[in-house]
Design a protein around this motif. Structure first.
Motif, PDB file in Angstrom:
ATOM      1  N   ALA A 128       0.710  -1.340   0.086  1.00 30.85           N
ATOM      2  CA  ALA A 128       0.058   0.017   0.106  1.00 30.85           C
ATOM      3  C   ALA A 128       0.724   1.179  -0.013  1.00 30.85           C
ATOM      4  O   ALA A 128       2.017   1.296   0.464  1.00 30.85           O
ATOM      5  N   GLU A 129       0.343   2.202  -0.577  1.00 28.57           N
ATOM      6  CA  GLU A 129       0.937   3.592  -0.712  1.00 28.57           C
ATOM      7  C   GLU A 129      -0.056   4.705  -0.401  1.00 28.57           C
ATOM      8  O   GLU A 129      -1.179   4.539  -0.687  1.00 28.57           O
ATOM      9  N   PRO A 130       0.411   5.865   0.168  1.00 27.82           N
ATOM     10  CA  PRO A 130      -0.577   6.868   0.348  1.00 27.82           C
ATOM     11  C   PRO A 130      -0.787   7.563  -1.104  1.00 27.82           C
ATOM     12  O   PRO A 130       0.256   7.555  -2.068  1.00 27.82           O
ATOM     13  N   LEU A 131      -1.949   7.991  -1.170  1.00 31.73           N
ATOM     14  CA  LEU A 131      -2.256   8.849  -2.592  1.00 31.73           C
ATOM     15  C   LEU A 131      -1.570   9.965  -2.568  1.00 31.73           C
ATOM     16  O   LEU A 131      -1.590  11.081  -1.742  1.00 31.73           O
ATOM     17  N   SER A 132      -0.516  10.173  -3.854  1.00 38.53           N
ATOM     18  CA  SER A 132       0.522  11.117  -3.609  1.00 38.53           C
ATOM     19  C   SER A 132       0.192  11.885  -5.080  1.00 38.53           C
ATOM     20  O   SER A 132       0.070  10.977  -6.256  1.00 38.53           O
ATOM     21  N   SER A 133       0.370  13.016  -5.245  1.00 37.84           N
ATOM     22  CA  SER A 133       0.334  13.627  -6.426  1.00 37.84           C
ATOM     23  C   SER A 133       1.856  14.103  -6.817  1.00 37.84           C
ATOM     24  O   SER A 133       1.840  15.242  -7.722  1.00 37.84           O
ATOM     25  N   CYS A 134       2.926  13.630  -6.367  1.00 38.04           N
ATOM     26  CA  CYS A 134       4.264  14.207  -6.350  1.00 38.04           C
ATOM     27  C   CYS A 134       5.018  13.156  -7.242  1.00 38.04           C
ATOM     28  O   CYS A 134       5.132  12.002  -6.748  1.00 38.04           O
ATOM     29  N   PRO A 135       5.437  13.715  -8.305  1.00 37.61           N
ATOM     30  CA  PRO A 135       6.110  12.735  -8.950  1.00 37.61           C
ATOM     31  C   PRO A 135       7.383  12.244  -8.609  1.00 37.61           C
ATOM     32  O   PRO A 135       7.811  11.098  -9.058  1.00 37.61           O
ATOM     33  N   ASP A 136       7.718  12.630  -7.305  1.00 39.75           N
ATOM     34  CA  ASP A 136       9.193  12.439  -6.806  1.00 39.75           C
ATOM     35  C   ASP A 136       9.016  11.580  -5.481  1.00 39.75           C
ATOM     36  O   ASP A 136       9.895  11.312  -4.908  1.00 39.75           O
ATOM     37  N   SER A 137       7.702  11.174  -5.206  1.00 35.66           N
ATOM     38  CA  SER A 137       7.278  10.705  -4.014  1.00 35.66           C
ATOM     39  C   SER A 137       8.127   9.309  -3.842  1.00 35.66           C
ATOM     40  O   SER A 137       8.021   8.448  -4.690  1.00 35.66           O
ATOM     41  N   THR A 138       8.884   9.010  -2.774  1.00 32.13           N
ATOM     42  CA  THR A 138       9.511   7.975  -2.522  1.00 32.13           C
ATOM     43  C   THR A 138       8.545   6.884  -1.841  1.00 32.13           C
ATOM     44  O   THR A 138       8.764   5.570  -1.740  1.00 32.13           O
ATOM     45  N   GLU A 139       7.647   7.662  -1.034  1.00 34.31           N
ATOM     46  CA  GLU A 139       6.760   6.633  -0.166  1.00 34.31           C
ATOM     47  C   GLU A 139       5.575   6.048  -0.996  1.00 34.31           C
ATOM     48  O   GLU A 139       4.952   5.178  -0.786  1.00 34.31           O
ATOM     49  N   ALA A 140       5.430   6.746  -2.451  1.00 31.02           N
ATOM     50  CA  ALA A 140       4.305   6.102  -3.153  1.00 31.02           C
ATOM     51  C   ALA A 140       5.003   6.139  -4.640  1.00 31.02           C
ATOM     52  O   ALA A 140       4.615   6.691  -5.633  1.00 31.02           O
ATOM     53  N   PRO A 141       5.918   5.162  -4.824  1.00 33.23           N
ATOM     54  CA  PRO A 141       6.469   4.839  -6.070  1.00 33.23           C
ATOM     55  C   PRO A 141       5.526   4.480  -7.230  1.00 33.23           C
ATOM     56  O   PRO A 141       5.800   4.819  -8.199  1.00 33.23           O
TER      57      PRO A 141
END
Ligand SMILES: NC(=O)CC(=O)C(=O)O
Length: 296
Positions: A67-80
């Protein structure tokens, strides 16, 4: 008398569904999807659909780990996975219906979530599977998503700029006609279902439900499945398919990995509604108007 919102597909739309099987290696699953998205985009499509749970095994015991947090960051390491989808949509220049992956919220709850991206890589919407897949068929499929997943609580309709609106459901959501009807009545020209039916229910219900949702609502239905993987993996049905508003299957896969393509045509929607005018023939004097449900 209420009828369809007078909006349909604004111009022909080329669509691809990517049918693949996911395995236990998250990075390999993402890499596989990226390769196929770029391959499909090279064919000139504007909308690409991925299957359910493409970054993990389809297993309640494994969802939390992937599972990953819903992210809108293209560099998120938490949400690859979400980051990779965002970049893929931009790189391919397509609307991307990002199948689904397990999403973790701040309270630690897990959802089965589909993220939708624009060709610029903007997160347009997310849909959390509303109806959890809890079934027990003696001698066949048993599954209890509710062991680890929480349900979503909203109907998701997305505006694809320049084309019109689509409704999103995930797999088991396909069985609940209300969701599709409400999305269509809100003006959706297509209903999209990232999925993973199985070898018990697939042969009985998959095609029947896909074609029915299209005919009921006089829209396109787009069902994108995982392909069949050998045991001990969950036995996905495969058979991704696109049905037109008359219930004709305009593109279809078999069990193995594949990419299917179709062009959705405004005239086909228009002609089916003119020929069989069910929207103006409904009997709201006899039964309630379910499609008038307010979307918030
Ligand atoms: N996997 C699902 O959510 C649904 C399914 O397999 C079925 O409805 O059958």
């Amino acid at each position: 008398m209420p009828s369809f919102v007078n909006e349909i597909l604004q111009r022909p739309l080329q669509v691809a569904c990517i049918q693949i099987a996911s395995g236990p290696d998250k990075a390999a699953n993402i890499a596989q999807v990226r390769k196929k998205v770029l391959q499909a985009a090279a064919g000139g499509v504007s909308l690409i659909v991925l299957p359910e749970c493409f970054n993990s095994p389809y297993s309640t015991a494994r969802f939390r780990e992937y599972a990953e947090p819903l992210s809108s960051c293209p560099d998120s390491t938490e949400a690859p996975t979400f980051a990779a989808l965002q970049k893929m949509a931009q790189e391919a220049g397509v609307f991307l219906i990002g199948g689904s992956i397990p999403e973790r919220d701040q309270a630690g709850k897990i959802y089965n979530t589909c993220a939708v991206y624009s060709p610029e890589g903007k997160l347009l919407a997310s849909h959390r599977k509303m109806h959890l897949f809890d079934i027990d068929i003696p001698g066949g499929m048993s599954f209890r998503e509710s062991d680890t997943l929480s349900p979503g609580n909203k109907i998701t309709i997305v505006d694809l700029d320049g084309f019109g609106k689509i409704g999103i459901g995930i797999c088991y959501d396909l069985r609940f006609a209300e969701l599709s009807m409400i999305a269509a009545r809100e003006g959706a020209f297509g209903l999209i279902f990232p999925s993973a039916f199985n070898t018990t229910t697939g042969p009985l219900h998959w095609e029947l439900l896909g074609r029915s949702r299209a005919v009921d609502n006089q829209v396109y239905s787009i069902l994108c499945s995982q392909s069949r993987a050998p045991p001990p993996a969950y036995p996905s049905w495969g058979y991704s398919m696109i049905s037109d508003p008359m219930g004709r299957i305009v593109a279809g896969a078999k069990e193995s990995d594949d990419i299917i393509y179709a062009t959705l045509e405004p005239d086909v929607i228009r002609e089916s509604r003119q020929a069989i005018p069910i929207s103006s023939q409904r009997r709201y004097d006899v039964y309630p108007d379910i499609g008038a449900f307010p979307i918030v």
